[in-house]
Design a protein around this motif. Structure first.
Motif, short mmCIF file in Angstrom:
data_model
loop_
_atom_site.label_atom_id
_atom_site.label_comp_id
_atom_site.label_asym_id
_atom_site.label_seq_id
_atom_site.Cartn_x
_atom_site.Cartn_y
_atom_site.Cartn_z
N VAL A 95 -5.98 -4.35 11.98
CA VAL A 95 -6.41 -5.57 11.92
C VAL A 95 -6.34 -5.94 10.42
CG1 VAL A 95 -8.28 -7.14 11.87
CG2 VAL A 95 -8.00 -5.86 13.99
N ALA A 96 -6.51 -4.73 9.39
CA ALA A 96 -6.60 -4.92 8.28
C ALA A 96 -5.10 -5.16 7.81
CB ALA A 96 -7.16 -3.46 7.41
N VAL A 97 -4.11 -4.36 8.17
CA VAL A 97 -2.75 -4.57 7.88
C VAL A 97 -2.02 -5.69 8.30
CG1 VAL A 97 -0.48 -3.28 8.29
CG2 VAL A 97 -2.51 -2.01 7.90
N MET A 98 -2.55 -6.30 9.48
CA MET A 98 -1.87 -7.39 10.00
C MET A 98 -2.53 -8.64 9.07
SD MET A 98 -0.07 -6.76 12.42
CE MET A 98 0.11 -5.14 11.49
N SER A 99 -3.66 -8.41 8.49
CA SER A 99 -4.46 -9.61 7.63
C SER A 99 -3.73 -9.39 6.15
CB SER A 99 -5.70 -9.23 7.40
OG SER A 99 -6.43 -9.30 8.85
N LEU A 100 -3.59 -8.40 5.75
CA LEU A 100 -2.63 -8.08 4.56
C LEU A 100 -1.55 -8.50 4.53
CD1 LEU A 100 -2.94 -6.95 1.89
CD2 LEU A 100 -1.80 -4.87 2.67
N VAL A 101 -0.65 -8.38 5.40
CA VAL A 101 0.65 -8.92 5.75
C VAL A 101 0.74 -10.54 5.54
CG1 VAL A 101 2.68 -9.15 7.13
CG2 VAL A 101 1.70 -7.03 6.83
N ALA A 102 -0.29 -10.87 6.33
CA ALA A 102 -0.51 -12.66 6.53
C ALA A 102 -0.70 -12.91 5.04
CB ALA A 102 -1.55 -12.73 7.41
N ILE A 103 -1.57 -12.25 4.41
CA ILE A 103 -1.89 -12.67 3.15
C ILE A 103 -0.51 -12.79 2.07
CG2 ILE A 103 -3.11 -12.14 0.94
CD1 ILE A 103 -5.40 -11.33 2.83
N ILE A 104 0.12 -11.73 2.27
CA ILE A 104 1.41 -11.74 1.60
C ILE A 104 2.35 -12.48 1.85
CG2 ILE A 104 3.26 -10.16 0.95
CD1 ILE A 104 1.13 -7.63 0.90
N LEU A 105 2.43 -12.80 3.17
CA LEU A 105 3.52 -13.94 3.79
C LEU A 105 2.98 -14.81 4.49
CD1 LEU A 105 5.95 -10.95 4.88
CD2 LEU A 105 6.21 -12.09 3.02
N PRO A 106 2.34 -15.89 3.80
CA PRO A 106 1.38 -16.84 4.61
C PRO A 106 2.49 -18.12 4.97
CG PRO A 106 1.04 -17.24 2.41
CD PRO A 106 1.84 -16.13 2.42
N PHE A 107 3.63 -17.90 5.68
CA PHE A 107 4.47 -18.82 5.84
C PHE A 107 4.74 -19.00 7.53
CE2 PHE A 107 6.00 -16.24 2.47
CZ PHE A 107 5.71 -16.93 1.48
N PHE A 108 4.18 -20.27 7.76
CA PHE A 108 4.12 -20.64 9.56
C PHE A 108 5.21 -20.63 10.11
CE2 PHE A 108 3.57 -23.80 12.70
CZ PHE A 108 2.68 -23.14 13.43
N ASN A 109 6.02 -21.66 9.58
CA ASN A 109 7.35 -21.94 10.36
C ASN A 109 8.18 -20.84 10.21
OD1 ASN A 109 6.47 -24.90 9.22
ND2 ASN A 109 7.15 -24.81 11.41
N ASP A 110 8.33 -20.15 9.30
CA ASP A 110 9.10 -18.85 9.18
C ASP A 110 8.91 -17.67 9.99
OD1 ASP A 110 10.51 -20.15 6.91
OD2 ASP A 110 8.94 -19.53 5.54
N PHE A 111 7.66 -17.59 10.07
CA PHE A 111 7.06 -16.45 11.06
C PHE A 111 7.28 -16.86 12.56
CE2 PHE A 111 5.64 -12.29 10.79
CZ PHE A 111 5.37 -12.37 9.26
N VAL A 112 6.84 -18.05 12.63
CA VAL A 112 7.07 -18.72 14.21
C VAL A 112 8.40 -18.68 14.35
CG1 VAL A 112 6.99 -20.63 15.68
CG2 VAL A 112 5.12 -19.91 13.93
N GLY A 113 9.26 -18.84 13.78
CA GLY A 113 10.98 -18.68 14.13
C GLY A 113 11.47 -17.53 14.19
N LEU A 114 10.82 -16.58 13.27
CA LEU A 114 11.32 -15.09 13.41
C LEU A 114 10.91 -14.74 14.82
CD1 LEU A 114 12.57 -12.84 12.19
CD2 LEU A 114 10.40 -12.31 11.00
N MET A 115 9.48 -14.91 15.10
CA MET A 115 9.08 -14.14 16.36
C MET A 115 9.69 -14.92 17.73
SD MET A 115 7.06 -12.03 15.64
CE MET A 115 8.09 -11.53 14.06
N GLY A 116 10.06 -15.89 17.50
CA GLY A 116 10.63 -16.57 18.49
C GLY A 116 12.20 -16.13 18.88
N ALA A 117 12.61 -15.82 17.65
CA ALA A 117 14.12 -15.47 17.75
C ALA A 117 14.37 -13.99 18.06
CB ALA A 117 14.71 -15.45 16.34
#
Length: 493
Positions: free
Chosen positions: A404-426
């Motif tokens: 959970v801590a690592v996932m939260s840290l990555v989210a803090i470093i890369l808080p970009f909604f559409n970029d992440f949604v697009g990447l996960m979908g792709a």
């Protein structure tokens, strides 16, 4: 795994009469589901945070390509779901049933494709954990900001940072991750399902109200955002493919089809598949019921997606926000607050839906490798008022908290909604929704290489692969660009 063994042992101890009443022939709990109940569970599990990005995605594509893309992904997903249903049948010689996606791949294909399936699944689960942290924080900030704007006026800055809310969300997940037998808390799944329907419906209603208002004058077009006005030529191309990744994210539901238990909607244990809970008889085999359920489920979700994407585009035009509920609407503030609270509540439960399988697989592998380790194997009862004496495991505490801590840290470093949604979908769409179902169907039907059906199926797979690669590259490009312009720990308004 242990839970399945307990069920099977109970069936043996109970005797033949009890087995006939409460268990099926493989020792699993009696399957009583129908195509109608499976349809409801598919719809409820699939409609989620992906709808928030569809307005932005359609704005990049325009009326023509946006509409065609929504329905093209729906048709491909529906077709692949039918192939997967045909592949997910009991072994004709042993009668053994498949309970998870990887079991289906193992029984039909075997070899490296099983490993490939596992990598695709677990990579997607990690990405979703990051994406949900970002989305939940956006919704929390949207609540605070809408109240600020309502109090001080829409010209007020109302600068608010995402980071405290990402930390709050992470702290909640730290607690949830330590709850023993979290997969049995089915009421959380029901609650999350109600929340997802609620905020999607509110978003559609607000978009319709905005379109019908006299003051709504926005620019839309067949081609979406205009080169030289809204975006540069290069950005237009990148965002087109990134938007396809966003749409693909909403249709990646192969895990749901096979691995989410129908009796508790989004069961976080991922222990038994939807089709595996459908009652089967010689006259009404489960795979046919699953086909019907997939058809109904995809039809209803596509209707929701089309309303969110197309009506949202009509409401916001080419300047559509990345998240149409958190960034788009400002009034009525109380309704927007309620919708964003629904998003946050939904994601608090949904996070565990995707995290629990990762917890389980790591803990299982570690227990198999180091069975003598007290740190990994020992459990200690702790007394919690009103909750009895749940067992506490030190390894679970360390590993799950670290995740959970690592996932939260990555989210803090890369808080970009559409970029992440697009990447996960792709990343998830082609391998899990298209490639593996097609490969399993070809193997099960023993289609001859270079026959017409084989060529058609492989062509579809290759086209989807190309789109997925382009969407992946575009999303990574978007992440890199966003990161270059990003100022860490600055507030947003």
């Amino acid at each position: 795994m242990q839970e399945r063994e307990n069920v099977a042992n109970s069936a043996v101890e109970c005797g033949t009469a009890c087995l006939e009443l409460e268990f099926d022939e493989d020792g699993q709990a009696k399957r009583t589901g129908t195509w109608l109940s499976a349809s409801a569970h598919i719809i409820t599990a699939v409609i989620g945070s992906g709808v928030l990005s569809l307005t932005w995605a359609v704005a990049q594509l325009g009326w023509l390509a946006g509409t065609l893309s929504l329905f093209a992904f729906a048709v491909i997903t529906w077709f692949a779901a039918w192939l997967l249903a045909d592949s997910n049948r009991p072994d004709p010689t042993t009668g053994k049933r498949n309970h998870v996606y990887m079991d289906v791949v193992r029984s039909n294909l075997g070899g490296f494709r099983v490993t490939f399936c596992g990598i695709a699944q677990y990579t997607n689960l990690v990405g979703v954990s990051i994406g949900y942290t970002i989305t939940a924080a956006m919704s929390m900030v949207a609540v605070v900001r809408s109240n600020c704007l309502h109090k001080y006026g829409h010209d007020a800055g109302c600068h608010i940072s995402y980071y405290p809310y990402m930390i709050i969300f992470g702290a909640i997940q730290l607690i949830f991750s330590q709850i023993p037998n979290f997969h049995k808390l089915s009421f959380l799944s029901y609650l999350a399902s109600i929340m997802s329907f609620t905020y999607a419906t509110i978003g559609i209603g607000l978009a319709i109200a905005k379109v019908s208002s006299e003051g709504n004058h926005v620019e839309t077009s067949l081609g979406g955002t205009k080169v030289g006005i809204d975006v540069s030529a290069a950005d237009k191309i990148w965002k087109i493919f990134q938007s396809l990744g966003n749409i693909a994210f909403t249709y990646t539901f192969s895990n749901v089809l096979v691995e989410i238990q129908a009796s508790s909607f989004m069961n976080s244990f991922f222990s038994v598949g939807v089709s595996d809970t459908i009652q089967t008889t010689p006259a009404k085999p489960a795979h046919k019921a699953m086909k019907k359920a997939s058809t109904v489920g995809i039809f209803v979700t596509t209707l929701f997606y089309a309303l969110c994407g197309l009506v949202g585009y009509a409401a916001f035009g080419n300047n559509a926000p990345g998240n149409f509920l958190s960034d788009g609407f400002t009034e009525p503030y109380w309704l927007i607050d309620f919708a964003n609270v629904c998003i946050a509540v939904h994601l608090m439960g949904a996070y565990q839906v995707f995290a629990q399988p990762l917890y389980q697989i790591v803990e299982k592998k570690c227990a198999e490798k180091w069975p003598e380790s007290g740190f990994i194997m020992n459990t200690y009862p702790i007394h919690i008022p009103m909750c009895g004496k749940p067992e506490f495991n030190l390894f679970h505490l360390v590993w799950r908290s670290a995740y959970v801590a690592v996932m939260s840290l990555v989210a803090i470093i890369l808080p970009f909604f559409n970029d992440f949604v697009g990447l996960m979908g792709a990343l998830a769409f082609w391998p899990l929704t298209v490639f593996l179902p097609i490969e399993m169907y070809i193997a099960r039907q023993k289609l001859r290489r270079f026959s017409v059906p084989w060529i058609c199926l492989q062509t579809l797979s290759m086209l989807c692969l190309i789109v997925s690669i382009l969407a992946t590259v575009a999303s990574i490009n978007g992440l890199v660009k966003s990161l270059k312009a990003f100022k860490p720990f600055h507030s947003v308004s």
